[in-house]
Design a protein around this motif. Structure first.
Motif, PDB file in Angstrom:
ATOM      1  N   VAL A 461       0.837  -1.203   0.000  1.00  0.00           N
ATOM      2  CA  VAL A 461       0.000   0.000   0.000  1.00  0.00           C
ATOM      3  C   VAL A 461       0.868   1.248   0.000  1.00  0.00           C
ATOM      4  CG1 VAL A 461      -1.656   1.342   1.344  1.00  0.00           C
ATOM      5  CG2 VAL A 461      -1.965  -1.124   1.121  1.00  0.00           C
ATOM      6  N   ILE A 462       1.922   1.241   0.824  1.00  0.00           N
ATOM      7  CA  ILE A 462       2.827   2.390   0.879  1.00  0.00           C
ATOM      8  C   ILE A 462       3.499   2.622  -0.475  1.00  0.00           C
ATOM      9  CG2 ILE A 462       4.976   3.249   1.883  1.00  0.00           C
ATOM     10  CD1 ILE A 462       4.254   1.762   4.461  1.00  0.00           C
ATOM     11  N   LYS A 463       3.976   1.546  -1.076  1.00  0.00           N
ATOM     12  CA  LYS A 463       4.730   1.645  -2.327  1.00  0.00           C
ATOM     13  C   LYS A 463       3.911   2.277  -3.442  1.00  0.00           C
ATOM     14  CE  LYS A 463       7.216  -1.261  -5.684  1.00  0.00           C
ATOM     15  NZ  LYS A 463       7.627  -2.648  -6.014  1.00  0.00           N
ATOM     16  N   HIS A 464       2.613   1.924  -3.501  1.00  0.00           N
ATOM     17  CA  HIS A 464       1.774   2.378  -4.611  1.00  0.00           C
ATOM     18  C   HIS A 464       0.804   3.489  -4.220  1.00  0.00           C
ATOM     19  CE1 HIS A 464       3.293  -0.821  -7.183  1.00  0.00           C
ATOM     20  NE2 HIS A 464       3.133  -1.646  -6.170  1.00  0.00           N
ATOM     21  N   GLY A 465       0.883   3.956  -2.976  1.00  0.00           N
ATOM     22  CA  GLY A 465       0.027   5.056  -2.559  1.00  0.00           C
ATOM     23  C   GLY A 465      -1.442   4.703  -2.502  1.00  0.00           C
ATOM     24  N   GLY A 466      -1.756   3.445  -2.248  1.00  0.00           N
ATOM     25  CA  GLY A 466      -3.146   2.983  -2.227  1.00  0.00           C
ATOM     26  C   GLY A 466      -3.371   1.934  -3.297  1.00  0.00           C
ATOM     27  N   LEU A 467      -4.421   1.133  -3.107  1.00  0.00           N
ATOM     28  CA  LEU A 467      -4.721   0.044  -4.047  1.00  0.00           C
ATOM     29  C   LEU A 467      -6.191   0.082  -4.472  1.00  0.00           C
ATOM     30  CD1 LEU A 467      -2.860  -2.800  -2.090  1.00  0.00           C
ATOM     31  CD2 LEU A 467      -1.943  -1.414  -3.963  1.00  0.00           C
ATOM     32  N   PRO A 468      -6.624   1.173  -5.117  1.00  0.00           N
ATOM     33  CA  PRO A 468      -8.047   1.272  -5.488  1.00  0.00           C
ATOM     34  C   PRO A 468      -8.485   0.219  -6.500  1.00  0.00           C
ATOM     35  CG  PRO A 468      -6.758   3.030  -6.514  1.00  0.00           C
ATOM     36  CD  PRO A 468      -5.860   2.357  -5.532  1.00  0.00           C
ATOM     37  N   HIS A 469      -7.534  -0.352  -7.258  1.00  0.00           N
ATOM     38  CA  HIS A 469      -7.907  -1.339  -8.272  1.00  0.00           C
ATOM     39  C   HIS A 469      -8.379  -2.651  -7.655  1.00  0.00           C
ATOM     40  CE1 HIS A 469      -3.748  -2.269  -7.232  1.00  0.00           C
ATOM     41  NE2 HIS A 469      -3.927  -3.485  -7.708  1.00  0.00           N
ATOM     42  N   LEU A 470      -8.139  -2.841  -6.359  1.00  0.00           N
ATOM     43  CA  LEU A 470      -8.577  -4.067  -5.698  1.00  0.00           C
ATOM     44  C   LEU A 470      -9.988  -3.956  -5.118  1.00  0.00           C
ATOM     45  CD1 LEU A 470      -5.363  -5.177  -3.745  1.00  0.00           C
ATOM     46  CD2 LEU A 470      -6.150  -5.908  -6.002  1.00  0.00           C
ATOM     47  N   ARG A 471     -10.547  -2.758  -5.123  1.00  0.00           N
ATOM     48  CA  ARG A 471     -11.884  -2.582  -4.562  1.00  0.00           C
ATOM     49  C   ARG A 471     -12.942  -2.986  -5.579  1.00  0.00           C
ATOM     50  NH1 ARG A 471     -10.656   3.591  -3.013  1.00  0.00           N
ATOM     51  NH2 ARG A 471      -8.756   3.240  -1.773  1.00  0.00           N
ATOM     52  N   ALA A 472     -13.904  -3.742  -5.135  1.00  0.00           N
ATOM     53  CA  ALA A 472     -14.968  -4.210  -6.029  1.00  0.00           C
ATOM     54  C   ALA A 472     -15.943  -3.081  -6.355  1.00  0.00           C
ATOM     55  CB  ALA A 472     -15.715  -5.374  -5.380  1.00  0.00           C
ATOM     56  N   ARG A 473     -16.451  -3.097  -7.565  1.00  0.00           N
ATOM     57  CA  ARG A 473     -17.440  -2.110  -8.012  1.00  0.00           C
ATOM     58  C   ARG A 473     -18.753  -2.240  -7.237  1.00  0.00           C
ATOM     59  NH1 ARG A 473     -20.470   1.323  -9.496  1.00  0.00           N
ATOM     60  NH2 ARG A 473     -21.043   1.977 -11.608  1.00  0.00           N
ATOM     61  N   ALA A 474     -18.941  -3.371  -6.563  1.00  0.00           N
ATOM     62  CA  ALA A 474     -20.197  -3.650  -5.864  1.00  0.00           C
ATOM     63  C   ALA A 474     -20.546  -2.560  -4.859  1.00  0.00           C
ATOM     64  CB  ALA A 474     -20.093  -4.994  -5.150  1.00  0.00           C
ATOM     65  N   VAL A 475     -19.538  -1.962  -4.238  1.00  0.00           N
ATOM     66  CA  VAL A 475     -19.783  -0.963  -3.196  1.00  0.00           C
ATOM     67  C   VAL A 475     -20.485   0.266  -3.769  1.00  0.00           C
ATOM     68  CG1 VAL A 475     -18.693   0.396  -1.380  1.00  0.00           C
ATOM     69  CG2 VAL A 475     -17.717  -1.785  -2.047  1.00  0.00           C
ATOM     70  N   GLU A 476     -20.220   0.592  -5.022  1.00  0.00           N
ATOM     71  CA  GLU A 476     -20.759   1.802  -5.628  1.00  0.00           C
ATOM     72  C   GLU A 476     -22.154   1.604  -6.219  1.00  0.00           C
ATOM     73  OE1 GLU A 476     -17.903   3.065  -8.492  1.00  0.00           O
ATOM     74  OE2 GLU A 476     -16.206   2.679  -7.160  1.00  0.00           O
ATOM     75  N   LEU A 477     -22.589   0.359  -6.303  1.00  0.00           N
ATOM     76  CA  LEU A 477     -23.893   0.087  -6.923  1.00  0.00           C
ATOM     77  C   LEU A 477     -25.034   0.341  -5.951  1.00  0.00           C
ATOM     78  CD1 LEU A 477     -23.136  -3.297  -8.743  1.00  0.00           C
ATOM     79  CD2 LEU A 477     -23.196  -1.007  -9.751  1.00  0.00           C
ATOM     80  N   PRO A 478     -26.153   0.925  -6.420  1.00  0.00           N
ATOM     81  CA  PRO A 478     -27.348   0.993  -5.578  1.00  0.00           C
ATOM     82  C   PRO A 478     -27.822  -0.427  -5.260  1.00  0.00           C
ATOM     83  CG  PRO A 478     -27.554   2.401  -7.527  1.00  0.00           C
ATOM     84  CD  PRO A 478     -26.347   1.556  -7.729  1.00  0.00           C
ATOM     85  N   TRP A 479     -28.540  -0.574  -4.151  1.00  0.00           N
ATOM     86  CA  TRP A 479     -28.937  -1.902  -3.698  1.00  0.00           C
ATOM     87  C   TRP A 479     -29.756  -2.649  -4.740  1.00  0.00           C
ATOM     88  CZ3 TRP A 479     -34.138  -2.984  -3.297  1.00  0.00           C
ATOM     89  CH2 TRP A 479     -35.011  -1.892  -3.292  1.00  0.00           C
ATOM     90  N   TYR A 480     -30.586  -1.924  -5.496  1.00  0.00           N
ATOM     91  CA  TYR A 480     -31.433  -2.612  -6.481  1.00  0.00           C
ATOM     92  C   TYR A 480     -30.603  -3.112  -7.668  1.00  0.00           C
ATOM     93  CZ  TYR A 480     -31.316   1.987  -8.752  1.00  0.00           C
ATOM     94  OH  TYR A 480     -30.903   3.167  -9.332  1.00  0.00           O
TER      95      TYR A 480
END
Length: 524
Positions: A461-480
């Protein structure tokens, strides 16, 4: 001496450059309660400091001197918390007293604890001088333990620094929402239950209800606790799930051997057994006591840092059971000496648990089934007698028993005889020793130790300043959209339209045929 110093310096440089980073600044924000929640964070921080990183820990003013003495390799920043952490310590130290209390009493205690946690977080974030010093330090990563309180995650978001969460589990379920990972209640037991992945119909029904209801209740409390802090320090529109969703890596103190296989995301990493390690030497007097046990061996007894005192009546029952054993007993116990204590039992206010469990004379472990102790016993292949008190301990005990690592007793109802028989069962039945040895070999057979894996991911995480590419798109989707309800409605509409068209066409054809047939009959 000069040659040795150069050799040490060279080793540090090589170890750091192996991951392609230099000495960086790491901030650790532990929860208000310490004990088993502090040790893993402190150990990871110490491992990072050993690799040349500058590790700073934020603690309350009243314990900063103690922490500096315990961990001289770490730096510390402090703030005045108005006694909130001390009150929480006092409450968690009485954990054994809650095991036979009503749900109403436990709920009241929980509400009081949440108020102290909210105050602790308010005072941390509200210390302007402290926050300014943290901003000026320009940390590369913040490591926290999000257990019920999410104060550390809010600090990371407020500082705008990548966040790594190190946790056993989160009873609020916010971690699952923040990662978007599914948690099927058909085979993933609730962390607060004593089920395994082999549940009966009634257990699956109960697990479904608990898995749905408990997170809602916990989340309501936690979101209300952090409501004002989110708006004041992060933003008016920000939510707690939104803050946690920015977490780069989740380091779970879990291993499928004990915690069962379950779905996960690329940024969810198992580091179960992070505190377990090869046994170190004991003090001279303790080593003499262990050796004096002869071929019978030693039984280690500990109820962890969260249960500093035991009910005197329960303590007498336990002391009488231990006195009947041929084995020597090392018992972590704070309080008045039980009247029935045997000559074979040694009481200690603190004991080197990992080193004792790894000692060749140790034969069994009597424990409340806290996760740190269970994993240390797994690592060293020691069978257990589990007497859980609360929290995740019943689940830990159930899964250890299901794997054949030991037996379980009810803390409030076991007698001197049943405790004695349980200890003798794990001592004399070879299947427990054989299973513990087998699972120990499986647990140890990894390309990296859990601690090495945790350190690698933090440095990644330190080396790359964060790892946003590992986060799933599911979090951004509305529940429906997550549950494809919009797709289901669309497909239902299409199917309905097709079926309606077919029905109408068939009806139209039938009417035409019937009309022609009727006309022919009339003409005849």
């Amino acid at each position: 001496m000069e040659v040795a110093s150069r050799h040490v310096l060279l080793c540090v440089i090589v170890s750091l450059t192996a991951h392609g980073i230099g000495a960086e600044k790491v901030l650790v924000v532990p929860p208000a309660i310490s004990g088993s929640h502090w040790f893993p964070l402190a150990s990871v921080g110490q491992a990072l400091a050993g690799r040349g990183h500058e590790v700073t820990v934020v603690v309350s003013q009243d314990i900063v001197a103690k922490r500096r003495t315990e961990r001289p390799q770490l730096r510390f920043e402090s703030f005045l918390d108005q006694g909130s952490s001390a009150r929480l310590e006092a409450k968690t130290g009485q954990l054994s007293e809650l095991s036979n209390k009503s749900m109403l009493y436990i709920a009241q205690r929980l509400q009081g604890s949440l108020k102290d946690k909210a105050l602790h977080c308010d005072l941390l974030l509200g210390d302007g001088d402290l926050i300014e010093r943290l901003k000026q330090a320009r940390f590369q990563v913040v490591i926290t333990e999000p257990f019920i309180s999410q104060c550390g995650a809010i600090v990371a978001a407020h500082l705008g620094v990548p966040h790594v969460a190190l946790l056993r589990h989160d009873p609020t379920g916010l971690d699952y929402q923040a990662t978007g990972v599914p948690r099927p209640p058909s085979y993933v037991p609730s962390t607060m239950s004593s089920f395994t992945d082999r549940m009966t119909f009634l257990q699956r029904a109960q697990n479904f209800v608990v898995s749905c209801v408990a997170p809602v209740v916990f989340q309501w409390f936690v979101e209300n606790m952090h409501y004002d802090q989110l708006r004041k320090y992060i933003g008016e529109e920000e939510t707690l799930v939104g803050v946690l969703a920015k977490t780069d890596v989740w380091l779970y103190q879990m291993d499928p051997l004990l915690d069962l296989p379950r779905p996960s995301m690329p940024n969810m990493v198992n580091v179960g057994g992070i505190l377990a390690r090869e046994a170190g030497p004991l003090s001279e007097d303790l080593e003499l006591f262990m050796q004096s046990s002869g071929s019978a061996g030693v039984v280690v007894v500990s109820f962890g840092s969260q249960a500093k005192t035991l009910n005197p009546e329960r303590a007498e029952v336990m002391a009488a059971a231990f006195a009947q054993l041929r084995q020597k007993v090392v018992w972590r116990y704070v309080g008045e000496k039980p009247a029935g204590l045997g000559n074979n039992t040694k009481l200690m206010a603190w004991l080197p648990q990992n080193d004792l469990l790894g000692h060749p004379k140790t034969r069994a472990f009597v424990t409340h089934a806290g996760s740190n102790g269970v994993y240390e016993a797994l690592y060293h292949g020691v069978p257990m007698v589990c007497t859980p008190l609360g929290a995740d301990q019943p689940g830990n005990a159930a899964r250890a028993v299901s794997r054949g690592l030991g037996v379980r007793l009810d803390f409030n109802t076991f007698t001197t005889e049943t405790l004695y028989q349980a200890i003798m069962q794990v001592l004399t039945d070879k299947s427990y020793q054989e299973t513990a040895a087998l699972l120990s070999r499986l647990h140890r057979d990894q390309p990296q130790s859990p601690m090495e894996r945790a350190v690698w991911w933090v440095e990644h995480v330190i080396k790359h300043g964060g790892l946003p590419h590992l986060r799933a798109r599911a979090v951004e989707l509305p529940w429906y959209q997550y549950y494809l309800l919009d797709v289901a409605v669309f497909l239902l509409g299409v199917c309905s339209a097709v079926l309606g068209t077919v029905w109408y066409s068939c009806s139209f054809v039938c009417r035409k045929v019937c009309c022609k047939s009727g006309s022919k009959l009339k003409s005849q």
